[in-house]
Design a protein around this motif. Structure first.
Motif, mmCIF file in Angstrom:
data_model
loop_
_atom_site.group_PDB
_atom_site.id
_atom_site.type_symbol
_atom_site.label_atom_id
_atom_site.label_comp_id
_atom_site.label_asym_id
_atom_site.label_seq_id
_atom_site.Cartn_x
_atom_site.Cartn_y
_atom_site.Cartn_z
ATOM 1 N N THR A 104 -29.186 -38.320 5.508
ATOM 2 C CA THR A 104 -29.235 -36.889 5.185
ATOM 3 C C THR A 104 -28.057 -36.475 4.317
ATOM 4 O O THR A 104 -28.202 -35.607 3.446
ATOM 5 N N SER B 10 -28.906 -37.395 0.731
ATOM 6 C CA SER B 10 -29.917 -36.499 0.165
ATOM 7 C C SER B 10 -29.332 -35.123 -0.114
ATOM 8 O O SER B 10 -29.631 -34.507 -1.144
ATOM 9 N N GLU C 160 -49.403 -34.173 10.343
ATOM 10 C CA GLU C 160 -49.533 -34.673 8.974
ATOM 11 C C GLU C 160 -50.929 -35.241 8.750
ATOM 12 O O GLU C 160 -51.556 -34.991 7.705
ATOM 13 N N VAL D 18 -46.459 -33.461 3.949
ATOM 14 C CA VAL D 18 -45.688 -34.641 4.299
ATOM 15 C C VAL D 18 -44.895 -34.356 5.569
ATOM 16 O O VAL D 18 -44.408 -33.248 5.784
ATOM 17 N N CYS E 114 -41.562 -34.699 7.619
ATOM 18 C CA CYS E 114 -40.174 -34.838 7.183
ATOM 19 C C CYS E 114 -39.246 -34.328 8.272
ATOM 20 O O CYS E 114 -39.674 -33.900 9.337
ATOM 21 N N LEU F 166 -37.727 -38.735 6.664
ATOM 22 C CA LEU F 166 -37.579 -38.205 5.309
ATOM 23 C C LEU F 166 -36.820 -36.886 5.372
ATOM 24 O O LEU F 166 -37.291 -35.924 5.993
ATOM 25 N N VAL G 38 -35.621 -33.202 4.777
ATOM 26 C CA VAL G 38 -36.415 -32.061 4.332
ATOM 27 C C VAL G 38 -36.117 -31.730 2.873
ATOM 28 O O VAL G 38 -37.020 -31.378 2.104
ATOM 29 N N ASP H 290 -35.439 -33.701 0.499
ATOM 30 C CA ASP H 290 -36.173 -34.624 -0.372
ATOM 31 C C ASP H 290 -37.628 -34.192 -0.520
ATOM 32 O O ASP H 290 -38.201 -34.235 -1.619
ATOM 33 N N ALA H 291 -38.250 -33.780 0.600
ATOM 34 C CA ALA H 291 -39.636 -33.316 0.546
ATOM 35 C C ALA H 291 -39.748 -32.061 -0.310
ATOM 36 O O ALA H 291 -40.710 -31.894 -1.064
ATOM 37 N N LEU I 181 -44.838 -28.636 4.586
ATOM 38 C CA LEU I 181 -43.864 -29.506 5.230
ATOM 39 C C LEU I 181 -44.115 -29.522 6.731
ATOM 40 O O LEU I 181 -44.017 -28.479 7.392
ATOM 41 N N VAL J 84 -42.446 -30.478 9.738
ATOM 42 C CA VAL J 84 -41.023 -30.730 9.939
ATOM 43 C C VAL J 84 -40.709 -31.017 11.410
ATOM 44 O O VAL J 84 -40.925 -30.164 12.268
#
Length: 454
Positions: A17, A20, A128, A139, A141, A146, A148, A150-151, A159, A161
């Motif tokens: 994280t 990102s 999802e 997606v 995330c 992944l 968030v 990045d998404a 999202l 999440v």
């Protein structure tokens, strides 16, 4: 939000994280400094992030810092974050950063969020799958892997999440369009400082337009009733009342977003059992809040495949089942796992993180053929067993063993009888002995396959 272009932002933590967040901040024109206690993790960023200043072991923000973006595991009491707060510098997490960046878009994505002590990853995976069945550009995330941010930067429109209590603590502005609280039990009390603070962090998920909560959990019900959401929706394993989702005659039924509509047969839900059904109800409620049709709910749940290390049958040998539920990382999850079987040789132990185990042992003692204990807090569980299940054979293993999981599986094999289940459901975190719960589950699976056969 603090204007990022030209501002000096400190990123605390050089993990997934942190990297990102740093990339997103650079793209927004910020001057970025990254710190971490591990020089090795910082060095790994040198080839990935051009233009970032890397400084190991900071205990105070650099002069001119206007914002700190922390990795979720960093506690508020850590020297660096405490110093930032004392200096009047705002501290947020990567999820909050993503939320603020999204709010500045002309057409921000929809956030459908999930939290709870257990079941988060399964629920967000189901969600999802349902969204994909409906044709949504969605997606999973957040805590699922992944980041968030990045998404968001990838332009995804919906999202799904997954949010931990740590992430929610550092995300004070997040108001998902729909948020679900699955359950609430003691966990991460060492980080939050107590159950009240942990519960309040989780309650952040219920502050959006639609709040969804499990009606079979009294703590969740209290938080749901106190939610400021426009709509409050409950789900239950019992027959639902008007405005709820639940189970009737072997079917998931929607009486909240439809008029008493059966959605899918319970027998088709994976993972099987009450925890899987509860997760499916939560995922369904979130998807329905977004407007997903019933056909997509059915198709998505039928297509969903549970992730590894969640109640996975490794093998059956001499009429003994060997089950890997390494994802049962706290007592609440371990109880749900134990209740799926009538006679269990239980492999447990690790880092309890301040959670109590007495109630778990007392209520599930009748299922225990034997217990094998590993990990740092093994003696805490052993003491509870001595109090509440004194007749159950217990093997407490020395963590100094060269191959502790092989030793544990061998001990469990010796205790097991035909018809039993040897169950890895540790009720504790794994980082005292393993990289993570997946590593622990892999070690169990390998030990079973080596000792018992494929």
């Amino acid at each position: 939000m603090t204007k990022l272009a030209g501002s000096r932002v400190l990123v605390a933590g050089a993990g997934v994280t942190g990297r990102s967040a740093a990339e997103a901040l650079l793209a927004a024109g910020a001057e970025v400094v990254v710190t971490d206690s591990s020089p090795e993790r910082l060095m790994a960023l040198e080839t990935l992030l051009d233009g970032v200043e890397l400084v190991p072991g900071l205990t105070e923000p650099p002069v001119g810092t206007s914002l700190v973006v922390t990795s979720p595991g960093w506690q508020p009491s850590s020297p660096l974050l405490a110093a930032a707060t004392s200096a009047g510098i705002e501290v947020i997490g990567e999820v909050e950063l993503a939320w603020r960046m999204a709010s500045e878009l002309a057409d921000p994505p929809v956030w459908l969020a999930v939290t709870g002590t257990n079941g988060k990853t399964t629920t967000v995976g189901m969600l999802e799958s349902i969204l994909h069945a409906a044709g949504a550009d969605a997606v999973a995330c957040g805590n699922v892997g992944l980041p968030v941010v990045d998404a968001l930067l990838a332009g995804r429109r919906v999202l799904a999440v997954e949010l931990s209590s740590f992430q929610l603590h550092w995300a004070p502005s997040v108001r998902p369009q729909a948020g679900a609280l699955l359950n609430l039990a003691e966990d991460h009390l060492d980080w939050h400082g107590g159950m009240d603070a942990y519960a309040q962090a989780k309650a952040q998920i219920l502050t959006g337009e639609v709040a969804i909560g499990w009606l079979d959990d009294d703590l969740v019900v209290d938080l749901l009733e106190a939610s400021p959401a426009r709509d409050r929706i409950g789900f239950t394993l019992d027959e639902p009342a008007d405005g709820q989702l639940g189970v009737r005659d072997g079917w998931l039924v929607d009486r909240a977003f439809a008029d008493d509509e059966p959605l899918i047969e319970v027998s088709k839900i994976r993972p099987a059992g009450p925890p899987g059904i509860a997760d499916a109800l939560a995922a369904t409620a979130l998807a329905r809040a977004y407007g997903v049709p019933s056909e997509a709910v059915r198709e998505g749940l039928e297509a969903f495949e549970p992730a590894a290390h969640r109640a996975v049958l490794v093998t059956v040998a001499s009429d003994v089942r060997y089950v890997n539920d390494s994802k049962a990382t706290n007592p609440h999850a371990a109880v749900a796992s134990l209740r799926a079987y009538e006679s269990v040789v239980w492999i447990a132990g690790g880092l309890l993180k301040g959670a109590s185990v007495d109630e778990m042992v007392r209520t599930e003692a009748r299922r225990l053929r034997g217990v094998v204990l590993i990990g740092q807090d093994r003696q805490v569980i052993a003491d509870a067993l001595a109090r509440h299940a004194p007749d159950v054979p217990v093997r407490v293993l020395d963590t100094g063993d060269d191959d502790p999981m092989t030793v544990a599986v061998r001990a469990a094999q010796e205790l097991a009888r035909p018809g039993d289940t040897v169950l890895l459901a540790p009720a504790a975190a794994s980082m005292d002995m393993f990289t993570d719960y997946a590593h622990r589950g892999q070690a169990f699976t390998a030990a079973v396959q080596e000792l018992i056969g494929r």
